[in-house]
Design an enzyme around this catalytic site. Structure first.
Site, PDB file in Angstrom:
ATOM      1  N   ASP A 102      -5.011  -3.719 -18.516  1.00 26.12           N
ATOM      2  CA  ASP A 102      -4.088  -2.599 -18.794  1.00 26.12           C
ATOM      3  C   ASP A 102      -4.359  -1.940 -20.153  1.00 26.12           C
ATOM      4  O   ASP A 102      -3.468  -1.283 -20.710  1.00 26.12           O
ATOM      5  CB  ASP A 102      -2.617  -3.060 -18.716  1.00 26.12           C
ATOM      6  CG  ASP A 102      -2.254  -3.602 -17.347  1.00 26.12           C
ATOM      7  OD1 ASP A 102      -2.756  -3.065 -16.345  1.00 26.12           O
ATOM      8  OD2 ASP A 102      -1.472  -4.559 -17.276  1.00 26.12           O
ATOM      9  N   ASN A 148       1.294   3.087  -2.604  1.00 21.78           N
ATOM     10  CA  ASN A 148       0.507   4.026  -3.428  1.00 21.78           C
ATOM     11  C   ASN A 148      -0.694   4.564  -2.656  1.00 21.78           C
ATOM     12  O   ASN A 148      -1.047   5.734  -2.789  1.00 21.78           O
ATOM     13  CB  ASN A 148       0.059   3.358  -4.730  1.00 21.78           C
ATOM     14  CG  ASN A 148       1.165   3.363  -5.758  1.00 21.78           C
ATOM     15  OD1 ASN A 148       1.484   4.403  -6.333  1.00 21.78           O
ATOM     16  ND2 ASN A 148       1.784   2.212  -5.964  1.00 21.78           N
ATOM     17  N   GLN A 194       9.815   7.940  -8.013  1.00 18.58           N
ATOM     18  CA  GLN A 194       9.906   9.032  -8.995  1.00 18.58           C
ATOM     19  C   GLN A 194       8.648   9.181  -9.857  1.00 18.58           C
ATOM     20  O   GLN A 194       8.433  10.231 -10.448  1.00 18.58           O
ATOM     21  CB  GLN A 194      11.121   8.830  -9.907  1.00 18.58           C
ATOM     22  CG  GLN A 194      12.429   8.931  -9.152  1.00 18.58           C
ATOM     23  CD  GLN A 194      13.636   8.871 -10.079  1.00 18.58           C
ATOM     24  OE1 GLN A 194      13.509   8.837 -11.301  1.00 18.58           O
ATOM     25  NE2 GLN A 194      14.821   8.861  -9.500  1.00 18.58           N
ATOM     26  N   ILE A 246      -8.678  -9.229 -11.092  1.00 28.29           N
ATOM     27  CA  ILE A 246      -9.299  -8.567 -12.237  1.00 28.29           C
ATOM     28  C   ILE A 246     -10.821  -8.545 -12.082  1.00 28.29           C
ATOM     29  O   ILE A 246     -11.403  -9.337 -11.340  1.00 28.29           O
ATOM     30  CB  ILE A 246      -8.882  -9.177 -13.603  1.00 28.29           C
ATOM     31  CG1 ILE A 246      -9.225 -10.653 -13.658  1.00 28.29           C
ATOM     32  CG2 ILE A 246      -7.412  -8.953 -13.876  1.00 28.29           C
ATOM     33  CD1 ILE A 246      -9.183 -11.193 -15.073  1.00 28.29           C
ATOM     34  N   HIS A 285      -0.116   1.425 -13.158  1.00 33.26           N
ATOM     35  CA  HIS A 285       0.672   0.284 -13.634  1.00 33.26           C
ATOM     36  C   HIS A 285       2.142   0.702 -13.704  1.00 33.26           C
ATOM     37  O   HIS A 285       2.448   1.783 -14.210  1.00 33.26           O
ATOM     38  CB  HIS A 285       0.163  -0.172 -15.011  1.00 33.26           C
ATOM     39  CG  HIS A 285       0.902  -1.379 -15.509  1.00 33.26           C
ATOM     40  ND1 HIS A 285       0.627  -2.656 -15.051  1.00 33.26           N
ATOM     41  CD2 HIS A 285       1.941  -1.494 -16.367  1.00 33.26           C
ATOM     42  CE1 HIS A 285       1.462  -3.508 -15.625  1.00 33.26           C
ATOM     43  NE2 HIS A 285       2.267  -2.826 -16.427  1.00 33.26           N
ATOM     44  N   ASN A 291      -6.369   2.997 -12.620  1.00 32.23           N
ATOM     45  CA  ASN A 291      -5.368   2.013 -12.196  1.00 32.23           C
ATOM     46  C   ASN A 291      -3.974   2.595 -12.384  1.00 32.23           C
ATOM     47  O   ASN A 291      -3.740   3.357 -13.319  1.00 32.23           O
ATOM     48  CB  ASN A 291      -5.498   0.745 -13.063  1.00 32.23           C
ATOM     49  CG  ASN A 291      -4.472  -0.322 -12.693  1.00 32.23           C
ATOM     50  OD1 ASN A 291      -4.259  -0.612 -11.515  1.00 32.23           O
ATOM     51  ND2 ASN A 291      -3.821  -0.898 -13.696  1.00 32.23           N
ATOM     52  N   GLU A 341       5.206   6.649  -9.657  1.00 28.75           N
ATOM     53  CA  GLU A 341       3.886   6.223  -9.160  1.00 28.75           C
ATOM     54  C   GLU A 341       3.325   7.120  -8.064  1.00 28.75           C
ATOM     55  O   GLU A 341       2.165   7.530  -8.125  1.00 28.75           O
ATOM     56  CB  GLU A 341       3.965   4.788  -8.631  1.00 28.75           C
ATOM     57  CG  GLU A 341       4.303   3.768  -9.691  1.00 28.75           C
ATOM     58  CD  GLU A 341       4.219   2.348  -9.159  1.00 28.75           C
ATOM     59  OE1 GLU A 341       3.212   1.998  -8.540  1.00 28.75           O
ATOM     60  OE2 GLU A 341       5.169   1.580  -9.365  1.00 28.75           O
ATOM     61  N   GLY A 364       0.773  -1.238   0.000  1.00 30.29           N
ATOM     62  CA  GLY A 364       0.000   0.000   0.000  1.00 30.29           C
ATOM     63  C   GLY A 364       0.809   1.295   0.000  1.00 30.29           C
ATOM     64  O   GLY A 364       0.343   2.302   0.532  1.00 30.29           O
TER      65      GLY A 364
HETATM   66  C1  GAR Z   1       2.825  -0.970  -7.533  1.00 26.75           C
HETATM   67  O1  GAR Z   1       4.085  -0.917  -8.140  1.00 26.75           O
HETATM   68  C2  GAR Z   1       1.736  -0.946  -8.590  1.00 26.75           C
HETATM   69  O2  GAR Z   1       2.034  -0.123  -9.682  1.00 26.75           O
HETATM   70  C3  GAR Z   1       1.707  -2.391  -8.994  1.00 26.75           C
HETATM   71  O3  GAR Z   1       1.818  -3.095  -7.780  1.00 26.75           O
HETATM   72  C4  GAR Z   1       2.599  -2.329  -6.858  1.00 26.75           C
HETATM   73  C5  GAR Z   1       1.834  -2.190  -5.562  1.00 26.75           C
HETATM   74  O4  GAR Z   1       2.604  -1.558  -4.569  1.00 26.75           O
HETATM   75  N1  GAR Z   1       0.516  -2.711  -9.724  1.00 26.75           N
HETATM   76  C6  GAR Z   1       0.496  -3.575 -10.728  1.00 26.75           C
HETATM   77  O5  GAR Z   1       1.471  -4.202 -11.106  1.00 26.75           O
HETATM   78  C7  GAR Z   1      -0.864  -3.733 -11.406  1.00 26.75           C
HETATM   79  N2  GAR Z   1      -0.719  -4.372 -12.688  1.00 26.75           N
HETATM   80  P1  GAR Z   1       1.927  -0.849  -3.320  1.00 26.75           P
HETATM   81  O6  GAR Z   1       1.007  -1.862  -2.663  1.00 26.75           O
HETATM   82  O7  GAR Z   1       3.116  -0.520  -2.431  1.00 26.75           O
HETATM   83  O8  GAR Z   1       1.209   0.375  -3.790  1.00 26.75           O
END
Ligand code: GAR
Length: 207
Positions: free
Chosen positions: A151, A14, A179, A93, A110, A108, A181, A12
């Site tokens: 995607d 993000n 940098q 999904i 990615h 989303n 996300e 988590g």
């Molecule tokens: C992130 O890098 C996100 O972009 C990716 O999973 C990670 C989750 O990290 N998502 C995907 O690959 C979706 N296709 P987080 O739980 O620390 O945010």
């Protein structure tokens, strides 16, 4: 106020970037009112709790994509009632019906520059492993609207990040998160909540 539901499956970071933005500059009038996890005990749920946001674990165990999407939709319809759904590292999904119902209301993040290194099976570290295996010199992150193609929905924002000599998948993942996300996702959510994203002919314009 627009209600935002954030869907998670893991650590988590993000989600944390969204919470931090909400608590500092704000999210353009939106507020995170629910965090929904597909994984029991996900650290993201602890982050939600610390921020005083209601968290839910919705198990997909033994359920088909259709059944799980219906189960999630029941929670959304009966309780959460979100204006925007944000997938922040959500690794399940949705069914085509679910995507249609919430069309234009699911964002989303990615961890690559779509259309590179995306689609079925491309998530988390796998994406960065594939980028390193190909030898690309630049990668990045993409925020897009979700449709029934994994995607494949309209692209909202992208940010490039350099690949460095000797990068491991973990090191590259960390750089892409820091940098790209963690900046891009709160920016895109803010634009959505400000009503500044328009989708026309499968493309997004920002006003
Ligand atoms: C992130 O890098 C996100 O972009 C990716 O999973 C990670 C989750 O990290 N998502 C995907 O690959 C979706 N296709 P987080 O739980 O620390 O945010």
């Amino acid at each position: 106020m627009l209600k935002i539901a954030v869907f998670v499956s893991g650590g988590g970071t993000n989600l944390q970037a969204l919470i931090d933005r909400q608590q500092t500059k704000g999210l353009g009038g939106g507020e995170i009112t629910a965090v929904i996890s597909s994984k029991k005990g996900a650290y993201a749920l602890e982050r939600a709790e610390k921020a005083g946001i209601k968290g839910y674990f919705v198990s997909g165990k033994g359920l088909s994509v259709d059944e799980y999407s219906r189960k999630l939709d029941e929670l959304l319809e009966n309780e959460v009632k979100p204006d925007l759904i944000v997938l922040a590292g959500f690794l399940k999904i949705f069914s085509p019906d679910f995507c249609k119902k919430y069309s234009g209301r699911i964002l989303n993040i990615h961890p690559s520059l779509i259309p590179s290194f995306c689609g079925d099976g491309m998530y988390g570290l796998h994406v960065h492993e594939a980028a390193l295996a190909k030898g690309v010199k630049v990668t990045g992150a993409t925020v897009h609207f979700v449709d029934a193609v994994t995607d494949g929905g309209p692209i909202v924002m992208q940010k490039a990040v350099e690949v460095r000599e000797g990068d491991t998948p973990e090191a590259l993942q960390q750089r892409v998160m820091e940098q790209a996300e963690h900046i891009l996702l709160p920016d895109a959510v803010t634009l959505f909540c400000q009503g500044r994203l328009k989708i026309k002919d499968g493309r997004v314009s920002i006003s």
